[in-house]
Design a protein around this motif. Sequence first.
Motif, PDB file in Angstrom:
ATOM      1  N   VAL A   1       5.524   0.662  -4.014  1.00  0.00           N
ATOM      2  CA  VAL A   1       5.741   0.342  -2.612  1.00  0.00           C
ATOM      3  C   VAL A   1       4.895   1.270  -1.750  1.00  0.00           C
ATOM      4  O   VAL A   1       4.693   2.435  -2.102  1.00  0.00           O
ATOM      5  N   GLY A   2       4.367   0.759  -0.633  1.00  0.00           N
ATOM      6  CA  GLY A   2       3.541   1.568   0.257  1.00  0.00           C
ATOM      7  C   GLY A   2       3.077   0.768   1.454  1.00  0.00           C
ATOM      8  O   GLY A   2       3.514  -0.376   1.662  1.00  0.00           O
ATOM      9  N   PRO A   3       2.180   1.307   2.261  1.00  0.00           N
ATOM     10  CA  PRO A   3       1.781   0.650   3.508  1.00  0.00           C
ATOM     11  C   PRO A   3       0.947  -0.613   3.341  1.00  0.00           C
ATOM     12  O   PRO A   3       1.065  -1.544   4.136  1.00  0.00           O
ATOM     13  N   ASP A   4       0.063  -0.659   2.338  1.00  0.00           N
ATOM     14  CA  ASP A   4      -0.945  -1.718   2.228  1.00  0.00           C
ATOM     15  C   ASP A   4      -0.820  -2.385   0.864  1.00  0.00           C
ATOM     16  O   ASP A   4      -0.795  -1.701  -0.167  1.00  0.00           O
ATOM     17  N   LEU A   5      -0.762  -3.724   0.835  1.00  0.00           N
ATOM     18  CA  LEU A   5      -0.536  -4.420  -0.428  1.00  0.00           C
ATOM     19  C   LEU A   5      -1.722  -4.322  -1.370  1.00  0.00           C
ATOM     20  O   LEU A   5      -1.537  -4.223  -2.590  1.00  0.00           O
ATOM     21  N   ALA A   6      -2.949  -4.343  -0.865  1.00  0.00           N
ATOM     22  CA  ALA A   6      -4.102  -4.212  -1.753  1.00  0.00           C
ATOM     23  C   ALA A   6      -4.055  -2.878  -2.491  1.00  0.00           C
ATOM     24  O   ALA A   6      -4.310  -2.805  -3.699  1.00  0.00           O
ATOM     25  N   VAL A   7      -3.714  -1.808  -1.777  1.00  0.00           N
ATOM     26  CA  VAL A   7      -3.625  -0.479  -2.395  1.00  0.00           C
ATOM     27  C   VAL A   7      -2.441  -0.420  -3.349  1.00  0.00           C
ATOM     28  O   VAL A   7      -2.547   0.105  -4.464  1.00  0.00           O
ATOM     29  N   ALA A   8      -1.279  -0.952  -2.927  1.00  0.00           N
ATOM     30  CA  ALA A   8      -0.106  -0.950  -3.799  1.00  0.00           C
ATOM     31  C   ALA A   8      -0.375  -1.724  -5.082  1.00  0.00           C
ATOM     32  O   ALA A   8       0.019  -1.303  -6.177  1.00  0.00           O
ATOM     33  N   ASP A   9      -1.058  -2.872  -4.969  1.00  0.00           N
ATOM     34  CA  ASP A   9      -1.414  -3.659  -6.151  1.00  0.00           C
ATOM     35  C   ASP A   9      -2.326  -2.873  -7.085  1.00  0.00           C
ATOM     36  O   ASP A   9      -2.152  -2.885  -8.314  1.00  0.00           O
ATOM     37  N   ALA A  10      -3.317  -2.198  -6.503  1.00  0.00           N
ATOM     38  CA  ALA A  10      -4.248  -1.420  -7.323  1.00  0.00           C
ATOM     39  C   ALA A  10      -3.530  -0.269  -8.004  1.00  0.00           C
ATOM     40  O   ALA A  10      -3.772   0.019  -9.186  1.00  0.00           O
ATOM     41  N   TYR A  11      -2.651   0.405  -7.280  1.00  0.00           N
ATOM     42  CA  TYR A  11      -1.875   1.493  -7.891  1.00  0.00           C
ATOM     43  C   TYR A  11      -0.988   0.961  -9.018  1.00  0.00           C
ATOM     44  O   TYR A  11      -0.866   1.597 -10.071  1.00  0.00           O
ATOM     45  N   ALA A  12      -0.356  -0.202  -8.802  1.00  0.00           N
ATOM     46  CA  ALA A  12       0.499  -0.776  -9.837  1.00  0.00           C
ATOM     47  C   ALA A  12      -0.313  -1.125 -11.081  1.00  0.00           C
ATOM     48  O   ALA A  12       0.119  -0.883 -12.211  1.00  0.00           O
ATOM     49  N   THR A  13      -1.504  -1.693 -10.877  1.00  0.00           N
ATOM     50  CA  THR A  13      -2.380  -2.015 -12.004  1.00  0.00           C
ATOM     51  C   THR A  13      -2.794  -0.753 -12.753  1.00  0.00           C
ATOM     52  O   THR A  13      -2.763  -0.700 -13.989  1.00  0.00           O
ATOM     53  N   ALA A  14      -3.169   0.280 -12.000  1.00  0.00           N
ATOM     54  CA  ALA A  14      -3.586   1.543 -12.618  1.00  0.00           C
ATOM     55  C   ALA A  14      -2.431   2.208 -13.341  1.00  0.00           C
ATOM     56  O   ALA A  14      -2.600   2.758 -14.438  1.00  0.00           O
ATOM     57  N   LEU A  15      -1.241   2.184 -12.738  1.00  0.00           N
ATOM     58  CA  LEU A  15      -0.065   2.790 -13.369  1.00  0.00           C
ATOM     59  C   LEU A  15       0.279   2.063 -14.655  1.00  0.00           C
ATOM     60  O   LEU A  15       0.616   2.690 -15.670  1.00  0.00           O
ATOM     61  N   TYR A  16       0.183   0.730 -14.626  1.00  0.00           N
ATOM     62  CA  TYR A  16       0.442  -0.047 -15.834  1.00  0.00           C
ATOM     63  C   TYR A  16      -0.539   0.348 -16.941  1.00  0.00           C
ATOM     64  O   TYR A  16      -0.174   0.446 -18.114  1.00  0.00           O
ATOM     65  N   ALA A  17      -1.800   0.589 -16.564  1.00  0.00           N
ATOM     66  CA  ALA A  17      -2.810   0.973 -17.552  1.00  0.00           C
ATOM     67  C   ALA A  17      -2.621   2.400 -18.044  1.00  0.00           C
ATOM     68  O   ALA A  17      -2.765   2.682 -19.239  1.00  0.00           O
ATOM     69  N   ALA A  18      -2.289   3.314 -17.138  1.00  0.00           N
ATOM     70  CA  ALA A  18      -2.207   4.738 -17.480  1.00  0.00           C
ATOM     71  C   ALA A  18      -0.903   5.114 -18.157  1.00  0.00           C
ATOM     72  O   ALA A  18      -0.844   6.082 -18.915  1.00  0.00           O
ATOM     73  N   GLY A  19       0.166   4.380 -17.860  1.00  0.00           N
ATOM     74  CA  GLY A  19       1.465   4.751 -18.389  1.00  0.00           C
ATOM     75  C   GLY A  19       2.108   5.868 -17.577  1.00  0.00           C
ATOM     76  O   GLY A  19       1.714   6.133 -16.436  1.00  0.00           O
ATOM     77  N   PRO A  20       3.097   6.561 -18.122  1.00  0.00           N
ATOM     78  CA  PRO A  20       3.847   7.574 -17.377  1.00  0.00           C
ATOM     79  C   PRO A  20       2.982   8.654 -16.740  1.00  0.00           C
ATOM     80  O   PRO A  20       3.358   9.219 -15.706  1.00  0.00           O
ATOM     81  N   ALA A  21       1.823   8.926 -17.296  1.00  0.00           N
ATOM     82  CA  ALA A  21       0.952   9.959 -16.711  1.00  0.00           C
ATOM     83  C   ALA A  21       0.548   9.596 -15.283  1.00  0.00           C
ATOM     84  O   ALA A  21       0.289  10.487 -14.461  1.00  0.00           O
ATOM     85  N   GLY A  22       0.518   8.314 -14.974  1.00  0.00           N
ATOM     86  CA  GLY A  22       0.128   7.880 -13.644  1.00  0.00           C
ATOM     87  C   GLY A  22       1.140   8.205 -12.563  1.00  0.00           C
ATOM     88  O   GLY A  22       0.821   8.127 -11.368  1.00  0.00           O
TER      89      GLY A  22
END
Length: 281
Positions: free
Chosen positions: A242-263
């Motif tokens: 969750v955050g201010p901008d959906l494009a950024v939130a989507d990118a963070y979610a994609t990166a977190l999914y790729a990185a795992g808990p370290a993200g």
Amino acid sequence: MRIDEQPRTRWPDPSAFRHRRPDLRLGSRTHRLDRAGATNGDRISVQHTVRTATAEYTVLINAPVWLGRRGVVEALRDAVAELRAIDLTYGPTRPESLVSRLRRGEIAPDSYAPLADLVDRCTAMRAATDGWFDAWAVPGGFDPGGLLGGWAVERAAARLRANGVHDYAVVTGADLVVRGVAPHGGPWRVAVHHPVEPDRTPLVLEMTAGAVGTSGVSGRHGHVIDPHTGEPADQLVAATVVGPDLAVADAYATALYAAGPAGLEWFRGGSDYRALFADRR
């Protein structure tokens, strides 16, 4: 990356909603607005769903009555046209889209202002996520798919505001952006269901500005690639941000999914974004 508006979100106790039905539910296929299409006092409530070749979007408008039905229809038409245009013009799977032409080296990133903005956002998110979101580290070359849907929604939302609509929600899949107030006059009440465990008690948000982005619930195995190995990411079952901008939130979610808990380190301290769900497999 510059963010124009901070999210205004709080997390009330879900039990408080026993007598107040949420306006929106993410992860339950329900994006219903109670009085869609109705005029209630000084507000006009409208709901419209549009399908493109790659996604389905639901636009929920809570407009002032002075705007009139014609004004609401024009705002909705403009937002829908933006969503369709982005699908046609930037879809990575379309051979003649600007993204495909960029991948083939036929045009430069700065050939068109929106394309330059899209590329700049991908560059910024690659830096913000230590390379875990990398639109260039995917098969076939540049692919902004990890944030393209959120970018499309934000641009459609901007068209609503340009037409005088400042109270709205736009939902696509398990993602949404909201602004202003719901038809009942208070913040949008959003029940966020767990992406893959629907029986779990939903997390309830009250929002007047902000976005929720989710990765890992497309139903396609291996749809998120670990940019460092080129292999499908497999540490998490889903990630929601969750955050201010959906494009950024989507990118963070994609990166977190790729990185795992370290993200999860990205969201500590003064971050404008917060991870809601990041469950291990």
